[in-house]
Design an enzyme around this catalytic site. Structure first.
Site, PDB file in Angstrom:
ATOM      1  CE  LYS A 178      -2.255   2.038   3.423  1.00 54.05           C
ATOM      2  NZ  LYS A 178      -3.185   2.203   4.539  1.00 54.05           N
TER       3      LYS A 178
HETATM    4  C1  R5P Z   1      -3.726   4.455   8.454  1.00 53.42           C
HETATM    5  O1  R5P Z   1      -4.193   4.721   9.525  1.00 53.42           O
HETATM    6  C2  R5P Z   1      -4.131   3.283   7.774  1.00 53.42           C
HETATM    7  O2  R5P Z   1      -3.099   2.484   7.314  1.00 53.42           O
HETATM    8  C3  R5P Z   1      -5.163   3.504   6.702  1.00 53.42           C
HETATM    9  O3  R5P Z   1      -5.633   2.229   6.428  1.00 53.42           O
HETATM   10  C4  R5P Z   1      -4.681   4.144   5.417  1.00 53.42           C
HETATM   11  O4  R5P Z   1      -4.029   5.350   5.629  1.00 53.42           O
HETATM   12  C5  R5P Z   1      -5.817   4.332   4.412  1.00 53.42           C
HETATM   13  O5  R5P Z   1      -6.761   5.194   4.898  1.00 53.42           O
HETATM   14  P1  R5P Z   1      -6.989   6.632   4.261  1.00 53.42           P
HETATM   15  O6  R5P Z   1      -7.588   6.427   2.910  1.00 53.42           O
HETATM   16  O7  R5P Z   1      -7.887   7.332   5.206  1.00 53.42           O
HETATM   17  O8  R5P Z   1      -5.634   7.295   4.131  1.00 53.42           O
END
Ligand code: R5P
Length: 311
Positions: A203
Protein backbone atom coordinates in the site's frame (compact mmCIF):
# COMPACT_ATOMS: atom_id res chain seq x y z
CA UNK A 1 -18.82 -50.66 1.66
CA UNK A 2 -19.05 -49.79 -2.06
CA UNK A 3 -19.64 -52.67 -4.42
CA UNK A 4 -16.33 -53.08 -6.29
CA UNK A 5 -18.06 -54.84 -9.19
CA UNK A 6 -19.81 -51.61 -10.03
CA UNK A 7 -16.69 -49.45 -10.17
CA UNK A 8 -16.08 -48.45 -13.78
CA UNK A 9 -12.63 -47.54 -15.04
CA UNK A 10 -12.48 -44.03 -16.43
CA UNK A 11 -12.25 -43.95 -20.23
CA UNK A 12 -12.32 -40.34 -21.21
CA UNK A 13 -8.79 -39.17 -20.39
CA UNK A 14 -8.56 -36.84 -23.42
CA UNK A 15 -5.00 -38.05 -23.95
CA UNK A 16 -4.26 -35.55 -26.71
CA UNK A 17 -5.33 -32.58 -24.61
CA UNK A 18 -2.50 -31.22 -22.37
CA UNK A 19 -3.48 -30.48 -18.77
CA UNK A 20 -4.30 -26.84 -18.17
CA UNK A 21 -1.80 -24.83 -16.20
CA UNK A 22 -3.13 -21.52 -14.91
CA UNK A 23 -1.22 -18.29 -14.70
CA UNK A 24 -2.38 -16.48 -11.56
CA UNK A 25 -3.94 -13.12 -12.34
CA UNK A 26 -1.91 -10.96 -9.96
CA UNK A 27 1.44 -9.48 -10.80
CA UNK A 28 4.39 -11.26 -9.21
CA UNK A 29 2.23 -13.83 -7.47
CA UNK A 30 2.43 -16.87 -9.73
CA UNK A 31 4.96 -18.76 -7.62
CA UNK A 32 2.97 -18.52 -4.41
CA UNK A 33 1.35 -21.51 -2.78
CA UNK A 34 -2.36 -22.28 -3.34
CA UNK A 35 -3.54 -20.91 0.01
CA UNK A 36 -1.80 -17.58 -0.53
CA UNK A 37 -3.25 -17.28 -4.02
CA UNK A 38 -6.70 -18.20 -2.79
CA UNK A 39 -6.56 -15.54 -0.09
CA UNK A 40 -5.24 -12.93 -2.52
CA UNK A 41 -8.10 -13.83 -4.88
CA UNK A 42 -10.49 -12.90 -2.05
CA UNK A 43 -8.85 -9.50 -1.59
CA UNK A 44 -8.57 -8.75 -5.33
CA UNK A 45 -11.39 -9.37 -7.77
CA UNK A 46 -10.05 -12.03 -10.19
CA UNK A 47 -12.09 -10.54 -13.05
CA UNK A 48 -10.82 -6.96 -12.84
CA UNK A 49 -7.58 -7.75 -11.00
CA UNK A 50 -8.38 -4.86 -8.67
CA UNK A 51 -9.75 -4.20 -5.21
CA UNK A 52 -11.68 -1.62 -3.22
CA UNK A 53 -10.36 -2.09 0.29
CA UNK A 54 -12.29 -0.15 2.89
CA UNK A 55 -9.76 1.12 5.43
CA UNK A 56 -10.98 1.84 8.94
CA UNK A 57 -8.00 0.83 11.04
CA UNK A 58 -7.10 4.44 11.90
CA UNK A 59 -8.15 4.05 15.54
CA UNK A 60 -5.11 1.89 16.25
CA UNK A 61 -3.03 5.05 16.66
CA UNK A 62 -5.52 7.93 16.21
CA UNK A 63 -8.37 6.87 18.48
CA UNK A 64 -11.95 7.74 17.48
CA UNK A 65 -11.21 9.91 14.46
CA UNK A 66 -13.96 11.75 12.55
CA UNK A 67 -16.24 9.29 10.80
CA UNK A 68 -15.11 6.37 12.94
CA UNK A 69 -16.80 7.36 16.19
CA UNK A 70 -19.15 4.38 15.87
CA UNK A 71 -17.88 1.58 13.63
CA UNK A 72 -21.18 -0.27 14.06
CA UNK A 73 -23.07 2.72 12.65
CA UNK A 74 -20.55 4.31 10.29
CA UNK A 75 -18.79 1.33 8.75
CA UNK A 76 -21.08 -1.71 8.87
CA UNK A 77 -23.50 -0.25 6.27
CA UNK A 78 -20.56 0.15 3.84
CA UNK A 79 -19.41 -3.45 4.06
CA UNK A 80 -21.53 -4.82 1.17
CA UNK A 81 -19.78 -2.44 -1.24
CA UNK A 82 -16.17 -3.25 -0.26
CA UNK A 83 -14.03 -6.10 -1.58
CA UNK A 84 -11.93 -6.22 1.56
CA UNK A 85 -11.93 -4.71 5.03
CA UNK A 86 -8.72 -3.22 6.40
CA UNK A 87 -9.23 -3.28 10.13
CA UNK A 88 -7.90 -4.12 13.57
CA UNK A 89 -8.80 -7.25 15.47
CA UNK A 90 -10.45 -5.07 18.13
CA UNK A 91 -12.82 -3.41 15.66
CA UNK A 92 -13.43 -6.73 13.93
CA UNK A 93 -14.43 -8.64 17.05
CA UNK A 94 -16.39 -5.82 18.66
CA UNK A 95 -18.24 -4.31 15.72
CA UNK A 96 -18.11 -6.28 12.46
CA UNK A 97 -20.68 -9.06 11.91
CA UNK A 98 -18.91 -12.36 11.29
CA UNK A 99 -21.53 -13.07 8.61
CA UNK A 100 -20.08 -10.28 6.48
CA UNK A 101 -17.89 -12.81 4.70
CA UNK A 102 -15.59 -10.17 3.23
CA UNK A 103 -11.84 -10.61 2.99
CA UNK A 104 -10.20 -9.18 6.10
CA UNK A 105 -6.83 -7.49 5.79
CA UNK A 106 -5.85 -7.44 9.42
CA UNK A 107 -3.80 -4.58 10.84
CA UNK A 108 -0.98 -6.45 12.58
CA UNK A 109 1.45 -3.69 13.55
CA UNK A 110 0.90 -1.03 16.19
CA UNK A 111 2.27 0.17 19.47
CA UNK A 112 2.40 3.97 19.12
CA UNK A 113 -0.03 6.88 19.13
CA UNK A 114 -0.35 10.26 17.46
CA UNK A 115 1.14 11.69 20.65
CA UNK A 116 4.48 9.96 20.01
CA UNK A 117 6.86 9.01 17.21
CA UNK A 118 4.77 7.15 14.61
CA UNK A 119 7.44 4.77 13.36
CA UNK A 120 7.88 3.19 16.80
CA UNK A 121 5.79 0.08 16.07
CA UNK A 122 5.91 -3.57 16.98
CA UNK A 123 4.13 -6.68 15.76
CA UNK A 124 0.81 -6.31 17.56
CA UNK A 125 -0.98 -9.54 16.57
CA UNK A 126 0.20 -13.15 16.84
CA UNK A 127 -0.11 -15.19 13.66
CA UNK A 128 -2.43 -17.59 15.52
CA UNK A 129 -4.88 -14.77 16.08
CA UNK A 130 -4.77 -13.75 12.42
CA UNK A 131 -5.67 -17.36 11.62
CA UNK A 132 -8.36 -17.39 14.30
CA UNK A 133 -10.18 -14.44 12.72
CA UNK A 134 -9.74 -15.95 9.24
CA UNK A 135 -7.59 -13.09 7.93
CA UNK A 136 -7.09 -13.07 4.18
CA UNK A 137 -3.94 -10.99 4.67
CA UNK A 138 -1.94 -9.23 7.38
CA UNK A 139 -0.95 -5.57 7.14
CA UNK A 140 2.20 -4.10 8.61
CA UNK A 141 3.60 -0.59 8.38
CA UNK A 142 7.15 0.03 7.13
CA UNK A 143 8.73 3.40 7.75
CA UNK A 144 11.52 3.74 5.22
CA UNK A 145 13.67 6.69 6.25
CA UNK A 146 11.77 6.93 9.55
CA UNK A 147 13.34 7.00 12.99
CA UNK A 148 12.52 3.34 13.58
CA UNK A 149 13.05 2.11 10.02
CA UNK A 150 14.99 -1.01 11.03
CA UNK A 151 12.46 -2.05 13.66
CA UNK A 152 9.56 -1.58 11.23
CA UNK A 153 11.34 -3.71 8.63
CA UNK A 154 11.87 -6.38 11.26
CA UNK A 155 8.12 -6.32 11.96
CA UNK A 156 7.43 -6.76 8.24
CA UNK A 157 9.78 -9.69 7.70
CA UNK A 158 8.71 -11.51 10.85
CA UNK A 159 5.06 -11.37 9.78
CA UNK A 160 5.94 -12.45 6.25
CA UNK A 161 7.84 -15.45 7.63
CA UNK A 162 4.99 -16.37 9.99
CA UNK A 163 2.48 -15.95 7.15
CA UNK A 164 4.42 -18.38 4.95
CA UNK A 165 3.89 -21.12 7.53
CA UNK A 166 0.15 -20.86 7.08
CA UNK A 167 -0.36 -19.40 3.63
CA UNK A 168 -1.38 -15.92 4.71
CA UNK A 169 -0.06 -13.08 2.54
CA UNK A 170 1.28 -9.82 3.95
CA UNK A 171 0.49 -6.27 2.89
CA UNK A 172 3.44 -3.91 3.32
CA UNK A 173 2.09 -0.45 4.19
CA UNK A 174 4.43 2.40 3.38
CA UNK A 175 4.21 4.77 6.33
CA UNK A 176 5.50 8.21 5.43
CA UNK A 177 6.50 10.43 8.34
CA UNK A 178 5.77 14.17 8.19
CA UNK A 179 9.40 14.95 7.40
CA UNK A 180 9.43 12.85 4.19
CA UNK A 181 8.20 13.89 0.74
CA UNK A 182 5.67 11.62 -0.99
CA UNK A 183 7.31 11.85 -4.42
CA UNK A 184 7.99 9.10 -6.96
CA UNK A 185 11.59 8.74 -5.84
CA UNK A 186 10.66 8.12 -2.21
CA UNK A 187 7.59 5.97 -2.97
CA UNK A 188 9.59 3.96 -5.52
CA UNK A 189 12.23 3.27 -2.87
CA UNK A 190 9.78 2.35 -0.12
CA UNK A 191 7.50 0.12 -2.21
CA UNK A 192 10.41 -1.71 -3.81
CA UNK A 193 12.05 -2.41 -0.46
CA UNK A 194 8.77 -3.80 0.92
CA UNK A 195 8.30 -6.06 -2.14
CA UNK A 196 11.91 -7.26 -2.19
CA UNK A 197 11.65 -8.22 1.47
CA UNK A 198 8.65 -10.37 0.57
CA UNK A 199 5.47 -8.28 0.92
CA UNK A 200 2.84 -9.84 -1.33
CA UNK A 201 1.18 -6.51 -2.06
CA UNK A 202 2.04 -2.99 -1.04
CA UNK A 203 0.00 0.00 0.00
CA UNK A 204 1.36 3.37 -0.97
CA UNK A 205 0.24 6.86 -1.97
CA UNK A 206 -0.48 8.29 -5.39
CA UNK A 207 1.87 10.99 -6.63
CA UNK A 208 1.13 13.29 -9.57
CA UNK A 209 4.54 12.89 -11.20
CA UNK A 210 6.10 9.54 -11.98
CA UNK A 211 3.52 7.21 -10.40
CA UNK A 212 3.77 4.86 -13.40
CA UNK A 213 7.44 4.40 -12.58
CA UNK A 214 6.59 3.56 -8.97
CA UNK A 215 4.16 0.88 -10.23
CA UNK A 216 6.59 -0.50 -12.80
CA UNK A 217 9.39 -0.71 -10.24
CA UNK A 218 7.32 -2.68 -7.75
CA UNK A 219 7.09 -6.37 -8.71
CA UNK A 220 3.85 -7.01 -6.76
CA UNK A 221 0.44 -5.26 -6.84
CA UNK A 222 0.17 -1.75 -5.42
CA UNK A 223 -2.93 -0.29 -3.81
CA UNK A 224 -3.21 3.41 -3.01
CA UNK A 225 -4.40 4.96 0.23
CA UNK A 226 -6.90 7.76 -0.02
CA UNK A 227 -5.17 10.08 2.43
CA UNK A 228 -6.82 13.07 4.03
CA UNK A 229 -10.39 14.00 3.07
CA UNK A 230 -10.65 15.71 -0.32
CA UNK A 231 -13.68 16.99 -2.21
CA UNK A 232 -15.36 13.90 -3.71
CA UNK A 233 -14.46 14.73 -7.32
CA UNK A 234 -10.80 15.13 -6.37
CA UNK A 235 -10.75 11.81 -4.52
CA UNK A 236 -12.37 10.06 -7.50
CA UNK A 237 -9.86 11.72 -9.83
CA UNK A 238 -7.00 10.48 -7.71
CA UNK A 239 -8.39 6.93 -7.70
CA UNK A 240 -8.88 7.10 -11.47
CA UNK A 241 -5.34 8.29 -12.15
CA UNK A 242 -3.90 5.66 -9.82
CA UNK A 243 -5.64 2.68 -11.45
CA UNK A 244 -5.13 4.15 -14.92
CA UNK A 245 -1.40 4.25 -14.19
CA UNK A 246 -1.29 0.68 -12.96
CA UNK A 247 -2.43 0.53 -9.33
CA UNK A 248 -4.40 -2.61 -8.52
CA UNK A 249 -7.01 -0.63 -6.61
CA UNK A 250 -7.45 1.51 -3.54
CA UNK A 251 -7.28 1.09 0.20
CA UNK A 252 -9.47 4.05 1.02
CA UNK A 253 -10.77 5.26 4.33
CA UNK A 254 -11.37 8.93 5.13
CA UNK A 255 -12.48 9.85 1.62
CA UNK A 256 -15.28 7.32 2.03
CA UNK A 257 -16.31 7.35 5.68
CA UNK A 258 -15.89 11.12 6.06
CA UNK A 259 -17.91 11.82 2.91
CA UNK A 260 -21.31 13.44 3.30
CA UNK A 261 -22.78 10.33 1.65
CA UNK A 262 -20.48 7.37 2.37
CA UNK A 263 -22.51 4.70 0.54
CA UNK A 264 -22.77 6.88 -2.57
CA UNK A 265 -19.05 7.54 -2.38
CA UNK A 266 -17.94 3.92 -2.05
CA UNK A 267 -20.21 3.01 -4.98
CA UNK A 268 -18.65 5.79 -7.05
CA UNK A 269 -15.15 4.59 -6.09
CA UNK A 270 -16.13 1.05 -7.16
CA UNK A 271 -17.24 2.32 -10.55
CA UNK A 272 -13.82 3.89 -11.10
CA UNK A 273 -11.82 0.91 -9.83
CA UNK A 274 -13.80 -1.94 -11.36
CA UNK A 275 -15.43 -0.33 -14.41
CA UNK A 276 -12.81 2.27 -15.41
CA UNK A 277 -15.48 4.94 -15.08
CA UNK A 278 -14.14 8.48 -15.57
CA UNK A 279 -13.98 10.68 -12.47
CA UNK A 280 -16.66 12.98 -13.90
CA UNK A 281 -19.11 10.14 -14.52
CA UNK A 282 -18.33 8.58 -11.16
CA UNK A 283 -18.97 11.95 -9.52
CA UNK A 284 -22.31 12.15 -11.34
CA UNK A 285 -23.14 8.73 -9.93
CA UNK A 286 -22.14 9.95 -6.46
CA UNK A 287 -24.33 13.03 -6.79
CA UNK A 288 -27.36 11.17 -8.08
CA UNK A 289 -27.13 8.51 -5.34
CA UNK A 290 -26.70 11.22 -2.74
CA UNK A 291 -29.69 13.16 -4.08
CA UNK A 292 -31.84 10.04 -4.23
CA UNK A 293 -31.32 9.62 -0.53
CA UNK A 294 -31.93 13.32 0.11
CA UNK A 295 -35.23 13.22 -1.78
CA UNK A 296 -36.21 10.05 0.07
CA UNK A 297 -35.74 12.12 3.23
CA UNK A 298 -33.06 9.80 4.52
CA UNK A 299 -30.25 10.76 6.81
CA UNK A 300 -27.05 10.58 4.77
CA UNK A 301 -25.17 9.59 7.86
CA UNK A 302 -25.92 5.98 8.23
CA UNK A 303 -27.88 4.38 10.98
CA UNK A 304 -27.95 0.79 12.14
CA UNK A 305 -31.72 0.61 11.72
CA UNK A 306 -31.36 0.55 7.94
CA UNK A 307 -28.15 -1.39 7.64
CA UNK A 308 -28.38 -3.33 4.36
CA UNK A 309 -28.23 -7.08 4.54
CA UNK A 310 -24.56 -8.01 4.49
CA UNK A 311 -23.66 -10.51 1.80
C1 R5P B 1 -3.73 4.46 8.45
O1 R5P B 1 -4.19 4.72 9.53
C2 R5P B 1 -4.13 3.28 7.77
O2 R5P B 1 -3.10 2.48 7.31
C3 R5P B 1 -5.16 3.50 6.70
O3 R5P B 1 -5.63 2.23 6.43
C4 R5P B 1 -4.68 4.14 5.42
O4 R5P B 1 -4.03 5.35 5.63
C5 R5P B 1 -5.82 4.33 4.41
O5 R5P B 1 -6.76 5.19 4.90
P1 R5P B 1 -6.99 6.63 4.26
O6 R5P B 1 -7.59 6.43 2.91
O7 R5P B 1 -7.89 7.33 5.21
O8 R5P B 1 -5.63 7.30 4.13
Amino acid sequence: MPDVDEVNDGKNFRINLPAKSNVFFLKGSNSLDWGMKNRLARVFNPITGRTVMLAFDHGYFQGPTTGLERIDLNIVPLIPYADALMTTRGALRSSIPAESNKAVVLRCSGGQSILKELSNELVAVAIEDAIRVNAAAMAVQVYIGGQHEHQSIRNLVSLIDAGYHYGIPTLGVTGVGKELVRDAKYLGLATRIAAELGAHFVKTYFCEKGFERVVAGCPVPLVVAGGKKLPELDALTMAYKAVDQGAAGVDMGRNIFQSEAPVAMIKAVRSVVHQDETPERAFELYRSLKNERHSAGEDLHLSASRTPKVQ
